[in-house]
Scaffold this motif. Structure first.
Motif, short mmCIF file in Angstrom:
data_model
loop_
_atom_site.label_atom_id
_atom_site.label_comp_id
_atom_site.label_asym_id
_atom_site.label_seq_id
_atom_site.Cartn_x
_atom_site.Cartn_y
_atom_site.Cartn_z
N ILE A 47 0.83 -1.20 0.00
CA ILE A 47 0.00 0.00 0.00
C ILE A 47 0.87 1.25 0.00
O ILE A 47 0.60 2.23 -0.71
CB ILE A 47 -0.96 -0.02 1.20
CG1 ILE A 47 -1.98 -1.16 1.03
CG2 ILE A 47 -1.69 1.32 1.35
CD1 ILE A 47 -2.84 -1.42 2.24
N VAL A 121 -6.47 4.97 -1.21
CA VAL A 121 -5.96 3.73 -1.80
C VAL A 121 -7.08 2.69 -1.83
O VAL A 121 -7.75 2.45 -0.82
CB VAL A 121 -4.75 3.17 -1.02
CG1 VAL A 121 -4.31 1.83 -1.60
CG2 VAL A 121 -3.60 4.17 -1.05
N PHE A 136 -3.08 -2.35 -5.68
CA PHE A 136 -3.55 -1.20 -4.92
C PHE A 136 -3.42 0.03 -5.80
O PHE A 136 -2.34 0.29 -6.34
CB PHE A 136 -2.75 -1.02 -3.63
CG PHE A 136 -2.94 -2.13 -2.64
CD1 PHE A 136 -4.05 -2.16 -1.81
CD2 PHE A 136 -2.01 -3.16 -2.54
CE1 PHE A 136 -4.24 -3.19 -0.90
CE2 PHE A 136 -2.18 -4.20 -1.63
CZ PHE A 136 -3.30 -4.21 -0.82
#
Length: 237
Positions: A47, A121, A136
């Motif tokens: 992420i 995200v 992501f």
């Protein structure tokens, strides 16, 4: 009992199997917390990579950045409403969701701050040539353009489909791309194409990996597990 009898051999083998099974179970349980922690850290790093953070960061730096950058790991519904609120540096709400949850309509949304600017995200899930792929997508505060992207896979071919994970330069092509085409904000237009006709929404496919590239596009367009279920959130103020 005679040591050369069949009964002795069977009983001896059974006891040995039980002992080995017990030891394996013990080792598995002993190592599970460490394994779970490593899986969690790996996902946190993915992420952060989508948010254009340094890919050479140490584990300690990743943990620190996570607490600073991730404002909340919310769970939202298809209407963009928060079903379960996350928290700063959270790993107990949206972070816990997986592809199965996404396909059931439980949508993870990571609200972030990068250099004082709002970012979001969104996790996406799909299928490549040989197995599952996921990624992501980091989105700018305008909710219309891509800030960054990171993709992962389980079994794509090295040097071909695996490039969606290994080739940072290819992932960087997504920066600045528009999620929608023109005034049509009801359908995700972001895609990966063999021939780019709209540079504002399209990225060149990975050479020699057509099916994997198609799988990435499907992750954006899918009604379940893709970006498409987030459209109402992306159109909200």
């Amino acid at each position: 009992m005679k040591t050369n009898s069949n009964s002795y051999t069977i009983i001896y083998s059974a006891i040995l199997v039980l002992i080995v099974a017990f030891l394996l179970a013990f080792v598995f349980q002993a190592l599970k917390p460490m394994q779970d922690a490593n899986v969690q850290l790996d996902q946190q790093k993915q992420i952060l990579f989508a948010l254009n953070q340094n890919r050479d960061m140490t584990n300690e730096e990743a943990v620190k950045l996570w607490k600073q950058i991730i404002v909340a790991d919310d769970i939202i519904d298809a209407n963009g409403k928060v079903v379960k609120a996350g928290k700063q540096g959270g790993v107990d709400a949206g972070f816990k969701l997986n592809s199965k949850d996404a396909k059931e309509g439980k949508l993870a949304l990571f609200r972030c701050k990068v250099n004082g600017e709002d970012k979001y995200v969104i996790p996406v899930y799909g299928n490549g040539l040989w197995g599952p792929i996921n990624g992501f997508i980091a989105i700018n505060g305008d909710k219309k353009t891509v800030f960054g992207a990171y993709f992962n896979h389980e079994s794509e071919t090295a040097g071909l489909g695996a490039e969606i994970k290994d080739n940072k330069a290819w992932q960087d092509l997504f920066k600045g791309k528009h999620l929608f085409s023109g005034n049509d904000t009801k359908k995700i237009a972001l895609s990966v194409e063999k021939k780019v006709e709209d540079p504002s929404t399209q990225v060149d496919a990975v050479t020699g990996a057509t099916l994997t590239s198609n799988g990435v596009t499907e992750m954006f367009h899918a009604d379940k597990g893709g970006l498409q279920p987030y459209v109402k959130f992306l159109n909200s103020k």
